[in-house]
Design an enzyme around this catalytic site. Structure first.
Site, PDB file in Angstrom:
ATOM      1  CB  VAL A   1       5.657   1.796  -4.399  1.00  0.00           C
ATOM      2  CG1 VAL A   1       5.512   1.001  -5.688  1.00  0.00           C
ATOM      3  CG2 VAL A   1       6.696   1.142  -3.489  1.00  0.00           C
TER       4      VAL A   1
ATOM      5  CG  HIS B   1      -1.922  -1.143   1.140  1.00  0.00           C
ATOM      6  ND1 HIS B   1      -3.067  -1.082   0.390  1.00  0.00           N
ATOM      7  CD2 HIS B   1      -1.885  -2.389   1.668  1.00  0.00           C
ATOM      8  CE1 HIS B   1      -3.711  -2.233   0.476  1.00  0.00           C
ATOM      9  NE2 HIS B   1      -3.004  -3.045   1.246  1.00  0.00           N
ATOM     10  CB  SER B   2       4.440   1.747  -0.645  1.00  0.00           C
ATOM     11  OG  SER B   2       5.300   2.828  -0.878  1.00  0.00           O
ATOM     12  CG  ASN B   3       0.611   6.811   0.088  1.00  0.00           C
ATOM     13  OD1 ASN B   3      -0.287   6.194  -0.448  1.00  0.00           O
ATOM     14  ND2 ASN B   3       0.503   7.335   1.308  1.00  0.00           N
TER      15      ASN B   3
END
Ligand code: PLP
Length: 315
Positions: free
Chosen positions: A96, A92-94
């Protein structure tokens, strides 16, 4: 939208291709900078005057601290002739997603190394793939060792020589980007408050503050006392000295990373009711919640605090 401006180079088929510099300029023209600094009138913050620094409005794909941290890093990558950015993050990385968007816009290949086994792609990762990012999954044990030479060598074998961007994008290149944020503050203030994940945003803000101002970070992680040492290490490596104008408050994690408790939920519901939007509960929501508790207890009586909206909310 592809915009071609000055500095085009002719191609043999007669079409014109934008140079890297012209792509940069076209992209930067889309960014909303400087971001607005708006007063938040709300009794939840007691006798503290709160100015929201709306960095969430910078760009929908690269909002908030993502742009501040990555701007000079991607320039360095290109100055060194890198063709590929390789970075790391959870599903869920913003961060990335932001790297995928920047790579697409600036003509760099991107690889996202994702923690955990491959699962049905969530909307964020799908979006990253649509922007041309290659996703590569690492089991959790290997992921924990992602900066060790053998793991990096295996990634290099697979994807070729890439410019490696650490998880969260915190590097010394965050400093000039965050200094720009501080230099945009054109009204008097006493302190800046921001959410802390890796500490890069706080470190960069503290490094750029004028004398007499202070920075307060609200940790969104439970018991992450090592963050204090990590911020100091960032200052030592980027500035060759440590600073004493910042602190981290570890009391407002609300149960831990991406967790929430009743007090946070109540604060966010009241905030949404009053202002018509909800700060994200993972980072900005906790920072504003922490600020409201501290301000309500009189910690900022008569002072003006800039609260950083470091990422998008909803509504
Ligand atoms: C919206 C938002 N705010 C704050 C942070 C925390 O920033 P840092 O990791 O620099 O402490 C993050 C994480 O990158 C984030 O996504």
């Amino acid at each position: 939208m592809r915009t071609i401006v000055a500095g085009q180079v002719p191609r043999s088929n007669g079409r014109r291709r934008p140079t890297l510099r012209s792509v940069d300029q076209a992209w930067e023209a889309e960014l909303r900078l400087p971001t607005p600094l708006v007063e938040l009138r709300d009794p939840l913050f007691g006798r503290c005057r709160v100015l929201l620094k709306r960095d969430d409005l910078i760009h929908p794909d690269v909002p908030g601290n993502k742009w501040r941290k990555l701007k000079y890093l991607v320039r360095d990558a290109r100055d060194r002739g890198a063709g590929t950015l390789l970075t790391f993050g959870g599903a869920h990385s913003n961060h990335v997603r932001a790297v995928a968007a920047l790579g697409e816009r600036l003509g760099l290949r991107t690889v996202g190394v994702i923690r955990g086994e491959e699962q049905p792609t969530n909307p964020g990762l799908r979006r990253a793939e649509e922007r041309g990012m290659t996703l590569h999954y690492l089991d959790r044990a290997t992921y924990r060792r992602k900066t060790e030479p053998d793991v990096l060598a295996a990634l290099r074998d697979r994807f070729g020589g890439a410019y490696v961007v650490p998880e969260g994008g915190t590097t010394p290149f965050a400093f000039p980007g965050l200094a720009e944020l501080v230099h945009e503050l054109d009204r008097p203030y006493d302190a800046v408050v921001c959410a802390v994940g890796t500490g890069g945003t706080l470190a960069g803000i503290a490094a750029a503050l004028p004398a007499g101002r202070r920075a307060l970070g609200i940790s969104v992680l439970r018991g992450a006392r090592s963050l204090d040492a990590e911020v100091t290490a960032l200052h030592r490596s980027a500035l060759r000295r440590s600073l004493d104008n910042w602190t981290i408050d570890h009391r407002f994690h609300c149960g831990g990373f991406a967790r929430r408790d009743a007090a946070l939920d109540e604060f966010l519901a009241r905030f949404a009711d009053r202002h018509g939007w909800t700060p994200d509960p993972v980072y900005v929501g906790k920072a504003l919640f922490g600020l409201s508790v501290l301000a309500g207890a009189g910690a900022f009586d008569g002072e003006t605090v800039v609260a950083l909206v470091s990422g998008p909310g909803t509504g």
